[in-house]
Design a protein around this motif. Sequence first.
Motif, PDB file in Angstrom:
ATOM      1  N   HIS A 107       0.824  -1.210   0.000  1.00  0.00           N
ATOM      2  CA  HIS A 107       0.000   0.000   0.000  1.00  0.00           C
ATOM      3  C   HIS A 107       0.857   1.259   0.000  1.00  0.00           C
ATOM      4  N   GLY A 108       2.159   1.101  -0.214  1.00  0.00           N
ATOM      5  CA  GLY A 108       3.068   2.232  -0.138  1.00  0.00           C
ATOM      6  C   GLY A 108       3.122   3.069  -1.410  1.00  0.00           C
ATOM      7  N   ALA A 109       3.940   4.117  -1.346  1.00  0.00           N
ATOM      8  CA  ALA A 109       4.025   5.072  -2.454  1.00  0.00           C
ATOM      9  C   ALA A 109       4.620   4.448  -3.707  1.00  0.00           C
ATOM     10  N   GLU A 110       5.438   3.405  -3.552  1.00  0.00           N
ATOM     11  CA  GLU A 110       6.092   2.801  -4.706  1.00  0.00           C
ATOM     12  C   GLU A 110       5.170   1.868  -5.493  1.00  0.00           C
ATOM     13  N   HIS A 111       3.993   1.547  -4.926  1.00  0.00           N
ATOM     14  CA  HIS A 111       3.101   0.596  -5.584  1.00  0.00           C
ATOM     15  C   HIS A 111       2.660   1.073  -6.963  1.00  0.00           C
ATOM     16  N   HIS A 135     -19.690  -6.769 -14.330  1.00  0.00           N
ATOM     17  CA  HIS A 135     -19.749  -6.219 -12.978  1.00  0.00           C
ATOM     18  C   HIS A 135     -19.167  -7.162 -11.927  1.00  0.00           C
ATOM     19  N   HIS A 136     -18.796  -8.363 -12.316  1.00  0.00           N
ATOM     20  CA  HIS A 136     -18.269  -9.307 -11.325  1.00  0.00           C
ATOM     21  C   HIS A 136     -16.941  -8.807 -10.750  1.00  0.00           C
ATOM     22  N   LEU A 137     -16.552  -9.388  -9.630  1.00  0.00           N
ATOM     23  CA  LEU A 137     -15.349  -8.952  -8.907  1.00  0.00           C
ATOM     24  C   LEU A 137     -14.246 -10.000  -8.947  1.00  0.00           C
ATOM     25  N   ALA A 138     -14.266 -10.865  -9.954  1.00  0.00           N
ATOM     26  CA  ALA A 138     -13.270 -11.937 -10.027  1.00  0.00           C
ATOM     27  C   ALA A 138     -11.848 -11.403 -10.098  1.00  0.00           C
ATOM     28  N   PHE A 139     -11.672 -10.224 -10.674  1.00  0.00           N
ATOM     29  CA  PHE A 139     -10.344  -9.622 -10.764  1.00  0.00           C
ATOM     30  C   PHE A 139     -10.130  -8.528  -9.726  1.00  0.00           C
ATOM     31  N   GLY A 140     -11.030  -8.435  -8.753  1.00  0.00           N
ATOM     32  CA  GLY A 140     -10.935  -7.381  -7.769  1.00  0.00           C
ATOM     33  C   GLY A 140     -11.503  -6.077  -8.295  1.00  0.00           C
ATOM     34  N   ALA A 141     -11.087  -4.982  -7.669  1.00  0.00           N
ATOM     35  CA  ALA A 141     -11.539  -3.644  -8.071  1.00  0.00           C
ATOM     36  C   ALA A 141     -10.586  -2.626  -7.457  1.00  0.00           C
ATOM     37  N   GLY A 142     -10.529  -1.460  -8.063  1.00  0.00           N
ATOM     38  CA  GLY A 142      -9.724  -0.396  -7.488  1.00  0.00           C
ATOM     39  C   GLY A 142      -8.253  -0.489  -7.827  1.00  0.00           C
ATOM     40  N   ARG A 143      -7.430   0.066  -6.985  1.00  0.00           N
ATOM     41  CA  ARG A 143      -6.011   0.244  -7.297  1.00  0.00           C
ATOM     42  C   ARG A 143      -5.247  -1.080  -7.333  1.00  0.00           C
ATOM     43  N   HIS A 144      -5.823  -2.146  -6.783  1.00  0.00           N
ATOM     44  CA  HIS A 144      -5.162  -3.448  -6.809  1.00  0.00           C
ATOM     45  C   HIS A 144      -5.862  -4.434  -7.739  1.00  0.00           C
ATOM     46  N   ARG A 145      -6.678  -3.925  -8.645  1.00  0.00           N
ATOM     47  CA  ARG A 145      -7.338  -4.826  -9.596  1.00  0.00           C
ATOM     48  C   ARG A 145      -6.288  -5.608 -10.384  1.00  0.00           C
ATOM     49  N   CYS A 146      -6.602  -6.851 -10.718  1.00  0.00           N
ATOM     50  CA  CYS A 146      -5.647  -7.756 -11.349  1.00  0.00           C
ATOM     51  C   CYS A 146      -5.037  -7.148 -12.607  1.00  0.00           C
TER      52      CYS A 146
END
Length: 425
Positions: A105-109, A359-370
């Motif tokens: 979750h750091g700045a380098e992500h 709309h499924h979430l199999a790959f996640g969502a947001g900044r860490h989406r697959c």
Amino acid sequence: MASTETRPAPLPTGLPGLPGLFDPPFVADPYPTLAALRKSSPVHFDSGTGLWLVSRYEDVRGVLLDPGTYLPDNAQHSVTRLPVSALRALARAGFSLTPALANNHGAEHAGLRRLVMRFFNAERVAAAVPMVERTASEMLAGLRPRYAAEDTCDLAVEYARLLPCRVMMRLLGIEGISADTLAAWSDASLELFYGRPPAERQLHLAEQVGEFHQWLTAQVSAATAADGLIGGLRRHRTPDGAPLDVPTAVAVCFFVFIAGQSTTGQLISTALLRAVADPGVWARVATEDGFAEAWVEEILRREPPVTTWRRVTAHQTELSGVRLPAGAQLLLMLMGTGSDPEVFEDPDRLCPHRGNIRHHLAFGAGRHRCLGASLARTEAAVALRAAARALPDATLAEPGTQPPMLGLLSFRAPLQVVVHRRSGR
């Protein structure tokens, strides 16, 4: 501020009247448990794992879209306490997983994510389709003689498991090692960190994971600033301008190699199993434009390879009316969200081309989406279509029976998809 109407967190319990997350009944058929959780206990403490199970679509999506409250730091933690023997084996290999992608979750992500995304963006994936098709055709040609002789073929073991590994090797220019070895290392890593193997097997798995880590370290250390993912990592600079250190580069490769191999192979295995069980679906996959892609998307919704993912609360918070303390370990039931009737109509039925399928979430969502979502979708559709065309009269060798299933905390797929030619053809 928490509402005064918030009910206190329930006392630690298991799943009353329902199987535990590693129990064979849950692995074989998790849907009754997932439905019961959504209905009666959408944020539920499971004493068997020490995790808070979050099962409703809106809650899971909300957690994924709030990285400030729900941190990814525990995403790659070992589910089972490792014995001293296994820890020593990992230490001898110099194994470590510094925060890099899924657990960072750091700045380098953001910078690391952008770098990796360049190698798996839509343009590169589209350009790779002929190579994926060629690789699939080569592998299926190797199965054809036995299949034509009416022998059985295991499409999970002999095809789905190795195809993504061979594709990954060709995409990234990996040479000097076999696909079987890389696949075995990847599988061992998932079992060690997401399973509950006995102590003696943990030692064996730790030795394999150590070998994998040492190989990755050697690849990163020897890489030049040439094209390719590893070269890109060597050129990468952190937000403060410093070169990326070797352990972090290795951690990136560790995650990318496993996600690009094992989970995609699991997706292909499930898509094959569900399609070949229905002759009508199998024929449509082979002949109807876009049907393979639609089928894969429905599999991702209903039966994704990544069934759960973890988060940890950064501070005290409230979720679905339940108070969670700081440091609460959450397990997001991704698989259950795809069957949430509040979002998907008739969720138990595989219905390709449904209107809201993406709309499924199999790959996640947001900044860490697959990062590999496009590649996984494409590989799975190509693999499915190629198999249906090469083996048009295939049927399950034991129709109506459940094959053995991979049953790790966050990964589920058939371990076998045994087929043969339909009689009379």
